[in-house]
Design a protein around this motif. Structure first.
Motif, PDB file in Angstrom:
ATOM      1  N   PHE A  91       0.996  -1.739  -0.172  1.00 27.00           N
ATOM      2  CA  PHE A  91       0.366  -0.178   0.543  1.00 27.00           C
ATOM      3  C   PHE A  91       0.635   1.343   0.308  1.00 27.00           C
ATOM      4  N   SER A  92       0.484   2.290  -1.071  1.00 28.75           N
ATOM      5  CA  SER A  92       1.146   3.289  -1.294  1.00 28.75           C
ATOM      6  C   SER A  92       0.476   4.483  -1.155  1.00 28.75           C
ATOM      7  N   ALA A  93       1.240   5.420  -1.972  1.00 29.78           N
ATOM      8  CA  ALA A  93       0.263   7.105  -2.004  1.00 29.78           C
ATOM      9  C   ALA A  93       1.180   7.897  -3.189  1.00 29.78           C
ATOM     10  N   PHE A  94       0.183   8.467  -3.721  1.00 35.18           N
ATOM     11  CA  PHE A  94       0.434   9.198  -4.357  1.00 35.18           C
ATOM     12  C   PHE A  94       0.194  10.786  -4.458  1.00 35.18           C
ATOM     13  N   SER A  95       1.153  11.777  -4.943  1.00 38.71           N
ATOM     14  CA  SER A  95       0.341  13.177  -3.749  1.00 38.71           C
ATOM     15  C   SER A  95      -0.264  13.813  -5.206  1.00 38.71           C
ATOM     16  N   SER A  96       0.302  13.456  -6.864  1.00 40.18           N
ATOM     17  CA  SER A  96      -0.283  14.546  -8.141  1.00 40.18           C
ATOM     18  C   SER A  96      -1.278  13.325  -9.030  1.00 40.18           C
ATOM     19  N   HIS A 144      -9.483   6.415  16.478  1.00 39.41           N
ATOM     20  CA  HIS A 144     -10.193   4.944  15.482  1.00 39.41           C
ATOM     21  C   HIS A 144     -11.258   4.949  15.113  1.00 39.41           C
ATOM     22  N   TRP A 145     -12.458   5.692  14.715  1.00 40.43           N
ATOM     23  CA  TRP A 145     -14.033   5.770  14.322  1.00 40.43           C
ATOM     24  C   TRP A 145     -13.747   4.998  12.635  1.00 40.43           C
ATOM     25  N   VAL A 146     -13.204   6.437  12.180  1.00 44.62           N
ATOM     26  CA  VAL A 146     -13.549   5.414  10.530  1.00 44.62           C
ATOM     27  C   VAL A 146     -12.456   6.564  10.021  1.00 44.62           C
ATOM     28  N   PRO A 147     -11.933   5.744   8.524  1.00 41.85           N
ATOM     29  CA  PRO A 147     -10.657   6.220   7.870  1.00 41.85           C
ATOM     30  C   PRO A 147     -10.426   7.663   7.939  1.00 41.85           C
ATOM     31  N   ILE A 148      -9.306   7.655   7.858  1.00 38.06           N
ATOM     32  CA  ILE A 148      -8.943   9.709   7.884  1.00 38.06           C
ATOM     33  C   ILE A 148      -9.113  10.544   6.754  1.00 38.06           C
ATOM     34  N   SER A 149      -8.756   9.242   5.409  1.00 38.12           N
ATOM     35  CA  SER A 149      -9.452  10.008   4.143  1.00 38.12           C
ATOM     36  C   SER A 149      -9.766   8.853   3.332  1.00 38.12           C
ATOM     37  N   GLY A 150      -9.797   8.895   2.076  1.00 36.37           N
ATOM     38  CA  GLY A 150      -9.739   7.689   0.799  1.00 36.37           C
ATOM     39  C   GLY A 150     -11.416   8.381   0.252  1.00 36.37           C
ATOM     40  N   THR A 183      -7.694   6.476  -6.789  1.00 33.47           N
ATOM     41  CA  THR A 183      -6.015   5.247  -6.993  1.00 33.47           C
ATOM     42  C   THR A 183      -5.843   4.315  -8.300  1.00 33.47           C
ATOM     43  N   LEU A 184      -4.680   3.988  -8.015  1.00 32.88           N
ATOM     44  CA  LEU A 184      -3.618   3.555  -9.257  1.00 32.88           C
ATOM     45  C   LEU A 184      -3.154   1.510  -8.660  1.00 32.88           C
ATOM     46  N   ARG A 185      -4.163   0.909  -9.711  1.00 39.73           N
ATOM     47  CA  ARG A 185      -3.573  -0.807  -8.803  1.00 39.73           C
ATOM     48  C   ARG A 185      -2.512  -1.621  -9.940  1.00 39.73           C
ATOM     49  N   LEU A 186      -1.434  -1.939  -9.304  1.00 37.55           N
ATOM     50  CA  LEU A 186      -0.877  -2.768  -9.937  1.00 37.55           C
ATOM     51  C   LEU A 186      -0.886  -4.018  -9.644  1.00 37.55           C
ATOM     52  N   ARG A 187      -0.609  -5.249 -10.547  1.00 37.94           N
ATOM     53  CA  ARG A 187      -1.052  -6.398 -10.122  1.00 37.94           C
ATOM     54  C   ARG A 187      -0.206  -7.218 -10.559  1.00 37.94           C
ATOM     55  N   ALA A 188       0.407  -8.114  -9.741  1.00 33.99           N
ATOM     56  CA  ALA A 188       1.927  -9.166 -10.552  1.00 33.99           C
ATOM     57  C   ALA A 188       1.803  -9.537 -12.309  1.00 33.99           C
ATOM     58  N   ASN A 189       2.585  -9.488 -13.408  1.00 34.67           N
ATOM     59  CA  ASN A 189       2.256  -9.495 -14.989  1.00 34.67           C
ATOM     60  C   ASN A 189       2.083 -11.054 -14.564  1.00 34.67           C
ATOM     61  N   PRO A 190       1.672 -12.002 -14.714  1.00 34.31           N
ATOM     62  CA  PRO A 190       1.471 -13.321 -14.860  1.00 34.31           C
ATOM     63  C   PRO A 190       2.306 -14.164 -16.294  1.00 34.31           C
ATOM     64  N   ASN A 191       2.958 -13.231 -16.756  1.00 33.33           N
ATOM     65  CA  ASN A 191       3.867 -13.174 -17.958  1.00 33.33           C
ATOM     66  C   ASN A 191       5.034 -12.665 -17.645  1.00 33.33           C
ATOM     67  N   PHE A 192       5.383 -12.695 -16.786  1.00 36.02           N
ATOM     68  CA  PHE A 192       6.630 -11.925 -16.258  1.00 36.02           C
ATOM     69  C   PHE A 192       7.654 -12.988 -16.488  1.00 36.02           C
ATOM     70  N   HIS A 193       8.989 -12.218 -17.145  1.00 37.40           N
ATOM     71  CA  HIS A 193      10.462 -13.514 -17.436  1.00 37.40           C
ATOM     72  C   HIS A 193      10.888 -13.862 -15.789  1.00 37.40           C
ATOM     73  N   SER A 194      11.388 -14.742 -16.173  1.00 31.57           N
ATOM     74  CA  SER A 194      12.354 -15.304 -15.329  1.00 31.57           C
ATOM     75  C   SER A 194      13.641 -14.001 -14.988  1.00 31.57           C
ATOM     76  N   VAL A 231      -0.342  -4.182  -6.035  1.00 27.71           N
ATOM     77  CA  VAL A 231       0.651  -2.595  -5.582  1.00 27.71           C
ATOM     78  C   VAL A 231      -0.700  -1.808  -4.927  1.00 27.71           C
ATOM     79  N   VAL A 232      -0.835  -1.130  -4.426  1.00 25.22           N
ATOM     80  CA  VAL A 232      -2.177  -0.421  -4.506  1.00 25.22           C
ATOM     81  C   VAL A 232      -1.992   1.404  -3.716  1.00 25.22           C
ATOM     82  N   TYR A 233      -1.463   1.675  -5.113  1.00 26.30           N
ATOM     83  CA  TYR A 233      -1.422   3.414  -4.656  1.00 26.30           C
ATOM     84  C   TYR A 233      -2.350   4.662  -4.667  1.00 26.30           C
ATOM     85  N   THR A 234      -2.679   5.430  -3.224  1.00 31.23           N
ATOM     86  CA  THR A 234      -3.890   5.372  -2.915  1.00 31.23           C
ATOM     87  C   THR A 234      -3.111   7.687  -3.204  1.00 31.23           C
ATOM     88  N   LEU A 235      -4.502   8.646  -4.055  1.00 34.36           N
ATOM     89  CA  LEU A 235      -3.828   9.541  -4.293  1.00 34.36           C
ATOM     90  C   LEU A 235      -3.411  10.507  -2.759  1.00 34.36           C
TER      91      LEU A 235
END
Lengths: 726, 325
Positions: A39-44, B175-181, A300-311, A345-349
C-alpha cells in the motif's frame, strides 16, 4: 435518570458486537491488508503514463514497474551500475568512421558509434486486448464500433486478452513514435542530435502523421524506418549514434526507450477508446513485473503481478562486496529468489500530508517519506548532529533509511548581469564573498531539518567526479581544519568584497550601498521567513538585497530572458554521469544564447571550462576523466557562478513488515525486489487501531441527558401554561 | 410560467458569455499558452518546437480575441475565445490539456462529490431547522442564550479547523473512521461519515442563527396566536403552523444551492481524498489546465443560473400569492 440508563444499557451490551477484528478506520476493503499487497500513496495524479511522454519521478515510479527498457540499474551495487534488463548482455559498441568502416574505439576517425542490442527470447507482454487476433490473423479489437464499446470502461473489461513475445521491432517502434512531433516527446530534440537519421525521419513522419490524423486514419509505424535504427531480426537491433556518446547507455535504461508493440499503438488510436480515456497515456502495455489493472488517477492506481513476467531473480552480493558498498546485510537475504515478491500494489491519492502521515502511523501505508510537518515526530537529532529515529518510532518498529539524492539546489548569479556577472577578478571576488557569507549549514538546519548536505560543487555524492573529504572541499568557501570542513570567516568574505570594490558593502565608485535583486516565487509565511534569512546573509556583508516576487511563469520567463540578477534553482539528475551536472554550466547551453531553451540558466561561459567539458563528455569513466573533472571543478569554484547550495537528503520510513527497501536514486523499477509480511501487518494494524468507544458513550450520555432535560423543561412549561390558563 | 423560464434561459446566454470572457481574460493574464505548454510538458528538455507543436495540436496557437491573419468574420471567429466558447455552449467540453476527455471525467467525478454534498446538505438542513425550532421553543431561556453563543463561536472558527480536529479526534485518536479516502457503494459509507459530520457541524452556527431569526419573525404573527388560542400544544404550533410558513425564506436560500452541489467542495475533497469535481477544479488550476478550468467555471455558472430559476419556481409552489409572468 432511569430512562437514560435504560437506553444506554442495551447499547453498552450491543456495542462489542460492532467491534470487529478489522479496525473501523481501515481505508481498505475488508481483508485486503492480509493479502500480499503493498500500500503506497501518490500526491498528485500522474499526467502521463505513456513512456514516450512521461518525464517526472512520480510517473516513473509507476511506469517503470510496467515497461522494460533494454537496461536497468543493479539494485544493490554502488556506485550505480547498469546491467541488461531485456538484453542477453550489455550492448556491444562498435565505432565507425565517416565512410561506415569499423575503426578502433580510440581512433580519431570515429564518426559514429553503433550500439548492438541482443534481446532475450523469453520475454512476453502482459495480457492485453490489443494482442487478440481472430481466426484470419487480424486484430480482433482493431476496428471497434460504438456498439462494441458499450460497457467497456477499462482495458480489463474486454472479453479476451492475449500476449506475444517481445521483438526487436518493438524497440525500433518506440523510437519511431518518439519522432512523431505530434506525440510531443520531450527528448526528441536531444536525440535528434545523436541518433543518425532521426531528424530527417521526424520531419517526414510528422507530415505523414498530420495527413493521417486529418483523415482520421490510424498511423502504423511499421512501414517506416529510421536510417540509424536497424532491426536485424526478431532479437537483434542496432542504433547508430553520431560520434561518441557514452551516456547513450543511460538513456537506454529510461522509459523513453521502452518497447511499444505496434498492436497497442494502433489499438489506442481508435476514436471510441480515446473518448473513454482509454489511451496508451493511461493504460500502459509492457513486459514488466507488473501491469496496471485500475487507473483512476483521481483516486487509485492498482498494479498486479504480470503472470507472463520473464524469469528474474533478486541480485546477490558477497558479504564483502556488500560491506564495501555500504549495503546492509539484511538486503542480501533474498538473493537468488524469483521476482517479484509482491502480488499487488495499491497507490492511493493523498494530496494532504497530514492524512498520509497518520495513515502511515496507523499501519495503512507500508512506507512514508518524512515531511517537514512530521520531521520532529519522526526524527531526533543527537547533540553530535547525528540523525536517528525518535523513541516513538523505534517503539513502533519503524526503520529509517536515508540517502543523498543526485540533485542540487543552488543560488545562481546571472553571469550576463553587469553587477554580479562577468569574469574580471573583481567580479569573481564579489561572488566569492557572497558565497562565503551564505551560511548553508544554517540554511539546512533551519529550513531543511538537516535533510541535506552543503554542496562543494555541482556534483553530488554517488556521481563520478565527486570527491569526499579534503580533496572534495571547495577551497574558496571552506578551509580544511582538524579533519573537517570549516566555512571561511566573514572577515575573509569582507576582505574579498573590499577587493571587489565594495568595502563594507559600499560601492567605492558611487559611495552608495551595493543593492542586489533576488528573484523568487516564494510567498506565504514560510517564504517570508526564508527571504528574511536570505536578506540577513547579504546584510552580513553590508549588501542590500531586494526581493522580487513573481509567479512561477513570470519567474521562468525572467530566467529565460536573462533579466534576473540572483535566483535559486535546482537540478535532478537524469543519469549518474558528471556530464549530466556539468552541462548546466556549459557555455553552449547558456539560456540567453539559446532563445531560452538552454539548460545553463546562470549563463556561465568560460572557454577553458567549455573545452574541458567537450573533452570529458565523450570519455568513459577513467582516471584521465577524473583529472579533467577536477580541473573543471577548480575553474567553476574560482569563478563561482553559483553559490553551491545543497544536495538534499531523502528520508524514508518503513514498517517492520516491509523488506528490501534500499534507496536507489536512479532505479525506478525496484518494486519487484520488495517483500512484505502481510500477516504481521494485519496483527499490528489491529493492535494499533482499536476503536476508542468511551467518547462515543459519553457523547450519547450527554445527548440523552440533554434531551431529557429539554423534555422536562418543555413539560414543565406546558403544565405551567395550563395552570396559568386555569 | 414556461414563457418566464424561456426568458430566463435567454437572459442566461449573455451572462454565460460574460463569465466565459472574464475567465479567459483572468486565466490568460496569468498564463500564456507557452506557460501552459511548459506546465504540461515538464521543466526538462522543453524546446520551442515542442511548445509550438503542443500549442498547434490544442489550438492555442490561435490569437485570443482577434485574428489579424484572416479576413472578414473569421477575424473574430477564428480565435481561441470564440472557438472554445462555442463548444462550451453545446456542452462539448473536449479534451483536457493532458488529453483526457473532460466530459467523461466530469461524469465519473460527479458521484463522489454528491456522496458528500447531498447528505451534508440534507442533514444540515434537517439539523439546522430542528435546532432553530428548539431554540424558538425555548426562546429567551438560558438554553437559547447559550446555544446562540455557541453558534457564534462555531461560525467564527475556520472550516479547516474542523477538518483537522475531526481527523485528529475521530480518525487518529479514536479510530472510528478512516482519516481519508473514498470507495463507491456501501463500503464507502465509512469514508463519507467524517466529511459529512464536519460539513454539518461547520455550517450549524450560521444555519441555526438564520433559521431561528426567520422563525422568530413568524412567532408573533396572528396565525400563531390563533393556533395557541385554539389550545394547541407549543410543539404542534411550531411544527404545524410556524414551520410551513417559515419555509418560504428558507427555500430562497436553499434551492439556489441544490444544483451547485454537483460541483463539490474544493477544500473538503482535497483534505479527505474524495475524487470529486471540487478536487478536479483545484488540480486543473494547479496544472494550468485551461480546458478543465473553463469547463468547470462554465458548468458552475450554468448550475447557479439553474438554481436561481428553480428558486423562482419554488416560490410559486410554496406561496400561492406568487405567480411568474
Amino acid at each position: 435518570m432511569g430512562i437514560v440508563i435504560r437506553l444506554l444499557l442495551p447499547l453498552l451490551v450491543l456495542l462489542p458486537l460492532f467491534v470487529e477484528a478489522t479496525p473501523w478506520n481501515s481505508p481498505y476493503p475488508k481483508g485486503e491488508t492480509a493479502d500480499n499487497t503493498l500500500f503506497s500513496a501518490f500526491s498528485s495524479p500522474p499526467k502521463h503514463l505513456d513512456p514516450l511522454l512521461s518525464y517526472s519521478s512520480n510517473e516513473w515510479a509507476i511506469l517503470s514497474q510496467i515497461y522494460e527498457p533494454p537496461l536497468q540499474y543493479h539494485y544493490l551495487k554502488r556506485p550505480y551500475t547498469l546491467e541488461p534488463l531485456t538484453l542477453t548482455e550489455m550492448p556491444r559498441i562498435t565505432y565507425l568512421d565517416a565512410h561506415g568502416k569499423q575503426v578502433d574505439a580510440n581512433s580519431s576517425a570515429v564518426a559514429f558509434s553503433e550500439y548492438h542490442l541482443e534481446l532475450r527470447s523469453d520475454i512476453y507482454y502482459q495480457n492485453h486486448p490489443a494482442f487478440v487476433k481472430d481466426t484470419t490473423g487480424q486484430l480482433r479489437y482493431g476496428h471497434l464500433s460504438v456498439e462494441a464499446l458499450e460497457g467497456i470502461e477499462s482495458v480489463e473489461d474486454f472479453a479476451q486478452m492475449a500476449t506475444r513475445r517481445l521483438v526487436a521491432e518493438d524497440y525500433a517502434y518506440a523510437i519511431k513514435r518518439m519522432a512523431v512531433r505530434q506525440n510531443h516527446s520531450p527528448i526528441l530534440d536531444s536525440m535528434q542530435a545523436y541518433i543518425v537519421g532521426l531528424e530527417r525521419f521526424s520531419e517526414a513522419i510528422t507530415q505523414i502523421a498530420h495527413a493521417k490524423r486529418a483523415l482520421g486514419e490510424v498511423l502504423d509505424l511499421r512501414g517506416y524506418a529510421i536510417e540509424g535504427v536497424k532491426v536485424e531480426d526478431e532479437r537483434h537491433l542496432s542504433v547508430r549514434i553520431k560520434g561518441r556518446y557514452p551516456q547513450f547507455l543511460y538513456w537506454l535504461s529510461m522509459n523513453f526507450f521502452a518497447p511499444i508493440p505496434w498492436e497497442a499503438d494502433c489499438f489506442y488510436q481508435q476514436a471510441g477508446l480515446i473518448a473513454k480515456n482509454l489511451t496508451l497515456d493511461s493504460w500502459p502495455v509492457g513486459t514488466g513485473a507488473y501491469y496496471l489493472v485500475t487507473h483512476n488517477p483521481s483516486q487509485t492506481l492498482r498494479l498486479r503481478a504480470n503472470p507472463n513476467f520473464h524469469s528474474a531473480y533478486y541480485p546477490t552480493l558477497t558479504p564483502q562486496e556488500a560491506e564495501q558498498m555500504g549495503i546492509p546485510t539484511t538486503m542480501l537475504t533474498d538473493g537468488g529468489k524469483r521476482l517479484p515478491f509482491i502480488q499487488e500494489v495499491v497507490y492511493t491519492l493523498e494530496k494532504e500530508r497530514i492524512p498520509l502521515w497518520s495513515k502511515f502511523l496507523q499501519g495503512y501505508y507500508d512506507a512514508s517519506a518524512v515531511s517537514a510537518e512530521s520531521f520532529n515526530q519522526a526524527v531526533s537529532i543527537s547533540a553530535s548532529g547525528r540523525m536517528g529515529l525518535s523513541a516513538s518510532m523505534r517503539q513502533q518498529g519503524i526503520t529509517l533509511k536515508s540517502a543523498i539524492e543526485p540533485s542540487i539546489f543552488y543560488l545562481a548569479f546571472n553571469m550576463a548581469d553587469p553587477v554580479v556577472g562577468g569574469y574580471t577578478p573583481q567580479a569573481r571576488k564579489l561572488r566569492q564573498a557572497i558565497s562565503i557569507a551564505q551560511d548553508q549549514e544554517e540554511y539546512i538546519s533551519i529550513f531543511m531539518n538537516e535533510r541535506g548536505i552543503p554542496a562543494q560543487g555541482p556534483l553530488p555524492a554517488g556521481i563520478f567526479g565527486h570527491l569526499a573529504g579534503k580533496e572534495g572541499t571547495n577551497p574558496i568557501v571552506y578551509r580544511w581544519e582538524g579533519g573537517r570542513r570549516v566555512r571561511r570567516t566573514l572577515e575573509e568574505a569582507k576582505r574579498l568584497l573590499a577587493e571587489a570594490g565594495y568595502p563594507e558593502g559600499i560601492s567605492a565608485k558611487s559611495g552608495k550601498p551595493l543593492t542586489l535583486y533576488y528573484d523568487t516565487t516564494s510567498t506565504g509565511a514560510d517564504g517570508r521567513a526564508l527571504m528574511d534569512w536570505r536578506r540577513k546573509q547579504f546584510a552580513k556583508l553590508g549588501i542590500v538585497l531586494v526581493i522580487r516576487t513573481s509567479d512561477y511563469n513570470r519567474f521562468q520567463e525572467k530566467v529565460r530572458q536573462g533579466t534576473t540578477q540572483l535566483f535559486s534553482w535546482g537540478w535532478n539528475a537524469d543519469y549518474p554521469d558528471p556530464e549530466n551536472f556539468l552541462f548546466l554550466l556549459y557555455g553552449g547551453n547558456a539560456t540567453i544564447d539559446t532563445n531560452g531553451t538552454g539548460i545553463n540558466s546562470s549563463n556561465y561561459k568560460n572557454p577553458q571550462f567549455d573545452r574541458l567539458f567537450e573533452q570529458m563528455k565523450r570519455m568513459p569513466n577513467s582516471p584521465k576523466r577524473l583529472a579533467i573533472i577536477r580541473q573543471m571543478l577548480d575553474i567553476v569554484r574560482a569563478d563561482a557562478p553559483w553559490v553551491w547550495g545543497v544536495h538534499p537528503k531523502s528520508l524514508t520510513l518503513t514498517h517492520r513488515w516491509y523488506h528490501n527497501l534500499l534507496p536507489h536514486a536512479m532505479a525506478n523499477n525496484t518494486l519487484k525486489y520488495r517483500r512484505i509480511d502481510a500477516s504481521l501487518r494485519v496483527t499490528k494494524q489491529t493492535e494499533w487501531n482499536p476503536p476508542v468507544l468511551l467518547p462515543l458513550l459519553l457523547l450519547l450520555l450527554v445527548v440523552l441527558l440533554g434531551l431529557r432535560w429539554l423534555y422536562r423543561s418543555y413539560e414543565k412549561r406546558e403544565q405551567s401554561t395550563l395552570q396559568g390558563d386555569h | 410560467m414556461i414563457g418566464y423560464i424561456i426568458r430566463r434561459i435567454l437572459y442566461a446566454i449573455p451572462i454565460l458569455i460574460g463569465v466565459n470572457l472574464i475567465t479567459f481574460i483572468l486565466f490568460f493574464m496569468i498564463n500564456s499558452p507557452d506557460d501552459m505548454a511548459r506546465a504540461q510538458l515538464g521543466a526538462k528538455q522543453v524546446t520551442p518546437e515542442l511548445i509550438a507543436s503542443w500549442k498547434a495540436e490544442r489550438g492555442y496557437d490561435r490569437p485570443l480575441f482577434f485574428n489579424e491573419t484572416v479576413e472578414g468574420i473569421a477575424q473574430v471567429g477564428d480565435t481561441l475565445f470564440v472557438q472554445e466558447s462555442l463548444k462550451l455552449f453545446l456542452f462539448e467540453f473536449g479534451l483536457s490539456d493532458s488529453h483526457r476527455d473532460i466530459g467523461a471525467d466530469i461524469q465519473r467525478r460527479m458521484a463522489p462529490s454528491l456522496a458528500i454534498a447531498l447528505p451534508t446538505f440534507l442533514i444540515a438542513l434537517l439539523t439546522n431547522i430542528s435546532l432553530a425550532l428548539l431554540l424558538v421553543l425555548f426562546r429567551g431561556s438560558v438554553f437559547d442564550t447559550t446555544m446562540m453563543v455557541v453558534a457564534v463561536m462555531i461560525m467564527s472558527i475556520s472550516g479547516l479547523f474542523y477538518i483537522i480536529i475531526g481527523q485528529l479526534l475521530l480518525s487518529k485518536l479514536w479510530h472510528w473512521v478512516p482519516i481519508s479516502g473514498y470507495q463507491s457503494g456501501w463500503e464507502g459509507v465509512k469514508f463519507v461519515l467524517l466529511p459529512i459530520l464536519i460539513g454539518v457541524v461547520a455550517g450549524i452556527g450560521s444555519g441555526v442563527r438564520w433559521y431561528r431569526s426567520i422563525f422568530l419573525e413568524q412567532i408573533h404573527q396572528d396565525y400563531i396566536r390563533t393556533a395557541r388560542a385554539k389550545g394547541l400544544s407549543e410543539l404542534r404550533v411550531l411544527f404545524w403552523h410556524l414551520l410551513p410558513n417559515g419555509m418560504l425564506p428558507i427555500l430562497t436560500g436553499v434551492v439556489v444551492v441544490i444544483p451547485s452541489l454537483f460541483m463539490g467542495s474544493l477544500v473538503m475533497e482535497s483534505f479527505f481524498g474524495i475524487p470529486g469535481l471540487g478536487s478536479y477544479t483545484i488540480d486543473a488550476i494547479n496544472a494550468q489546465d485551461f480546458a478543465i478550468v473553463k469547463a468547470m467555471v462554465f458548468l458552475g455558472s450554468v448550475l447557479y443560473i439553474v438554481g436561481l430559476i428553480l428558486t423562482d419556481i419554488s416560490y410559486t409552489l410554496f406561496d400561492p400569492r406568487v405567480s411568474l409572468s
